[in-house]
Design an enzyme around this catalytic site. Structure first.
Site, PDB file in Angstrom:
ATOM      1  N   ASP A  22       0.825  -1.212   0.000  1.00  0.00           N
ATOM      2  CA  ASP A  22       0.000   0.000   0.000  1.00  0.00           C
ATOM      3  C   ASP A  22       0.862   1.266   0.000  1.00  0.00           C
ATOM      4  O   ASP A  22       2.011   1.244   0.438  1.00  0.00           O
ATOM      5  CB  ASP A  22      -0.910  -0.017   1.251  1.00  0.00           C
ATOM      6  CG  ASP A  22      -2.087   0.938   1.107  1.00  0.00           C
ATOM      7  OD1 ASP A  22      -2.361   1.394  -0.025  1.00  0.00           O
ATOM      8  OD2 ASP A  22      -2.729   1.245   2.130  1.00  0.00           O
ATOM      9  N   HIS A  39       2.815   3.574  -8.803  1.00  0.00           N
ATOM     10  CA  HIS A  39       2.634   2.157  -9.149  1.00  0.00           C
ATOM     11  C   HIS A  39       3.854   1.639  -9.924  1.00  0.00           C
ATOM     12  O   HIS A  39       4.330   0.536  -9.677  1.00  0.00           O
ATOM     13  CB  HIS A  39       1.360   1.949  -9.973  1.00  0.00           C
ATOM     14  CG  HIS A  39       0.105   2.345  -9.249  1.00  0.00           C
ATOM     15  ND1 HIS A  39      -0.136   1.999  -7.932  1.00  0.00           N
ATOM     16  CD2 HIS A  39      -0.984   3.061  -9.640  1.00  0.00           C
ATOM     17  CE1 HIS A  39      -1.319   2.470  -7.560  1.00  0.00           C
ATOM     18  NE2 HIS A  39      -1.843   3.130  -8.573  1.00  0.00           N
ATOM     19  N   LEU A 133      10.775 -20.347  -4.905  1.00  0.00           N
ATOM     20  CA  LEU A 133       9.729 -19.491  -4.327  1.00  0.00           C
ATOM     21  C   LEU A 133       8.421 -19.577  -5.116  1.00  0.00           C
ATOM     22  O   LEU A 133       8.421 -19.488  -6.347  1.00  0.00           O
ATOM     23  CB  LEU A 133      10.225 -18.035  -4.335  1.00  0.00           C
ATOM     24  CG  LEU A 133       9.223 -16.973  -3.878  1.00  0.00           C
ATOM     25  CD1 LEU A 133       8.939 -17.096  -2.384  1.00  0.00           C
ATOM     26  CD2 LEU A 133       9.744 -15.562  -4.197  1.00  0.00           C
TER      27      LEU A 133
HETATM   28  C1  IPE Z   1      -5.453  -2.688  -0.500  1.00  0.00           C
HETATM   29  O1  IPE Z   1      -5.097  -1.348  -0.603  1.00  0.00           O
HETATM   30  C2  IPE Z   1      -5.361  -3.343  -1.834  1.00  0.00           C
HETATM   31  C3  IPE Z   1      -4.011  -3.462  -2.392  1.00  0.00           C
HETATM   32  C4  IPE Z   1      -2.893  -3.099  -1.826  1.00  0.00           C
HETATM   33  C5  IPE Z   1      -3.932  -4.049  -3.699  1.00  0.00           C
HETATM   34  P1  IPE Z   1      -6.201  -0.190  -0.757  1.00  0.00           P
HETATM   35  O2  IPE Z   1      -5.443   1.073  -0.816  1.00  0.00           O
HETATM   36  O3  IPE Z   1      -7.092  -0.486  -1.883  1.00  0.00           O
HETATM   37  O4  IPE Z   1      -7.017  -0.347   0.604  1.00  0.00           O
HETATM   38  P2  IPE Z   1      -7.917   0.702   1.393  1.00  0.00           P
HETATM   39  O5  IPE Z   1      -8.923   1.197   0.429  1.00  0.00           O
HETATM   40  O6  IPE Z   1      -7.017   1.804   1.854  1.00  0.00           O
HETATM   41  O7  IPE Z   1      -8.482  -0.070   2.526  1.00  0.00           O
HETATM   42  C1  IPE Z   2      -1.405   0.338  -3.402  1.00  0.00           C
HETATM   43  O1  IPE Z   2      -1.182   1.698  -3.372  1.00  0.00           O
HETATM   44  C2  IPE Z   2      -1.570  -0.192  -4.802  1.00  0.00           C
HETATM   45  C3  IPE Z   2      -2.948  -0.592  -5.157  1.00  0.00           C
HETATM   46  C4  IPE Z   2      -3.967  -0.578  -4.362  1.00  0.00           C
HETATM   47  C5  IPE Z   2      -3.153  -1.040  -6.518  1.00  0.00           C
HETATM   48  P1  IPE Z   2      -2.399   2.738  -3.409  1.00  0.00           P
HETATM   49  O2  IPE Z   2      -2.697   3.031  -4.834  1.00  0.00           O
HETATM   50  O3  IPE Z   2      -3.531   2.235  -2.600  1.00  0.00           O
HETATM   51  O4  IPE Z   2      -1.745   3.995  -2.728  1.00  0.00           O
HETATM   52  P2  IPE Z   2      -2.435   4.965  -1.657  1.00  0.00           P
HETATM   53  O5  IPE Z   2      -2.917   4.100  -0.532  1.00  0.00           O
HETATM   54  O6  IPE Z   2      -3.552   5.662  -2.358  1.00  0.00           O
HETATM   55  O7  IPE Z   2      -1.335   5.870  -1.243  1.00  0.00           O
HETATM   56 MG    MG Z   3      -4.054   2.405  -0.659  1.00  0.00          MG
END
Ligand code: IPE
Ligand code: IPE
Ligand code: MG
Length: 254
Positions: A22, A39, A133
């Site tokens: 995240d 990303h 792995l």
């Molecule tokens: C969880 O992250 C999903 C992934 C890392 C792929 P999100 O950013 O989508 O989760 P919330 O919305 O903060 O709970």
């Molecule tokens: C995690 O990073 C990646 C995915 C959920 C695909 P985020 O895109 O959720 O990044 P934040 O949480 O908005 O910073």
């Molecule tokens: Mg996120």
């Protein structure tokens, strides 16, 4: 960093590590960039952590790459993520093969764009003989959906008489989940400071150790993984027992 690695007890590694990657968006915004840039940079971390797990001899690494709920993001971001997935697998598959990494997918595979299904399918096929792995990508994944689908499969079997309701055990249930082939994760890491599970492996995380770090995913490097492992190794996993029981059992029988 070598110091941290030297402190990791190779005999007490988790067999399965699961990671909620995240913070890509916030990492990019902090730099005045578009979320998608985060990303892209997150892929560098994926490569590092896959490498590190391979080097350590960890058996399974599950990466939460895209949740079922993430389809609700702006279309441009979803499209960019799917394109990144396709390009990354295409670029990395030879290295995965060479490094003895076997690719798996959990989640609603059929909901992915055709191109992503094709690329992932080929990636899994090309690495199917690998024995190192196991890299499990959670794509369009929803743990509740996975559990509901398992319940549905079991109900169908009970209805058509191939399974008696009283024969439904934890083990049988587990075999109906996407993770049927994998052990439960001993360690679950979430980056970027959010202290929640976000519909990830709800059944499988029952007794996992949870590790939350404020580090955003694109900054997460090998030394961050070693820190998480050291934290994990300092914990006492009691599984409902008392500390005394655990410590007594740890004394080797001579
Ligand atoms: C969880 O992250 C999903 C992934 C890392 C792929 P999100 O950013 O989508 O989760 P919330 O919305 O903060 O709970
Ligand atoms: C995690 O990073 C990646 C995915 C959920 C695909 P985020 O895109 O959720 O990044 P934040 O949480 O908005 O910073
Ligand atoms: Mg996120």
């Amino acid at each position: 960093m070598t110091d941290l690695l030297a402190q990791v007890d190779r005999n007490r590694l988790p067999q399965h590590i699961a990671i909620i990657m995240d913070g890509n968006g916030r990492w990019a915004r902090d730099r005045g960039e578009d979320r998608v840039y985060g990303h892209y940079e997150g892929v560098v971390s994926v490569r590092e952590i896959v490498d590190a797990c391979g080097e350590l001899g960890v058996g399974y690494l599950t990466l939460y790459a895209f949740s079922a709920e993430n389809w609700n993001r702006p279309k441009a971001e979803v499209d960019a993520l799917m394109e990144l997935l396709v390009n990354t697998i295409r670029k990395e598959v030879d290295d995965l093969k060479k490094n003895n990494v076997r690719l798996h997918v959990i989640g609603d595979f059929a909901s992915l764009p055709e191109m992503a299904q094709k690329e992932m399918g080929e990636g899994m096929e090309m690495t199917a003989m690998n024995t190192g792995l196991n890299l499990i990508l959670a794509l369009s994944y929803s743990s509740r959906q996975e559990i509901v689908m398992a319940a549905r499969k079991l109900a169908e079997m009970a209805t058509n008489g191939t399974l008696k309701p009283e024969d439904i055990t934890d083990e049988v249930f587990h075999r109906c989940l996407d993770t049927a082939l994998f052990p439960d994760p001993e360690l679950m890491i979430r980056t970027s400071g959010e202290n929640r599970i976000s519909n990830f492996l709800l059944y499988q995380l029952a007794y996992s150790e949870l590790y939350f770090t404020p580090v955003h995913w694109p900054d997460f490097r090998k030394h961050n993984l070693y820190e998480a492992l050291l934290d994990y190794q300092r914990r006492e996993r009691r599984f409902g027992k008392t500390s005394e029981q655990i410590q007594k059992n740890n004394i080797p029988n001579v």
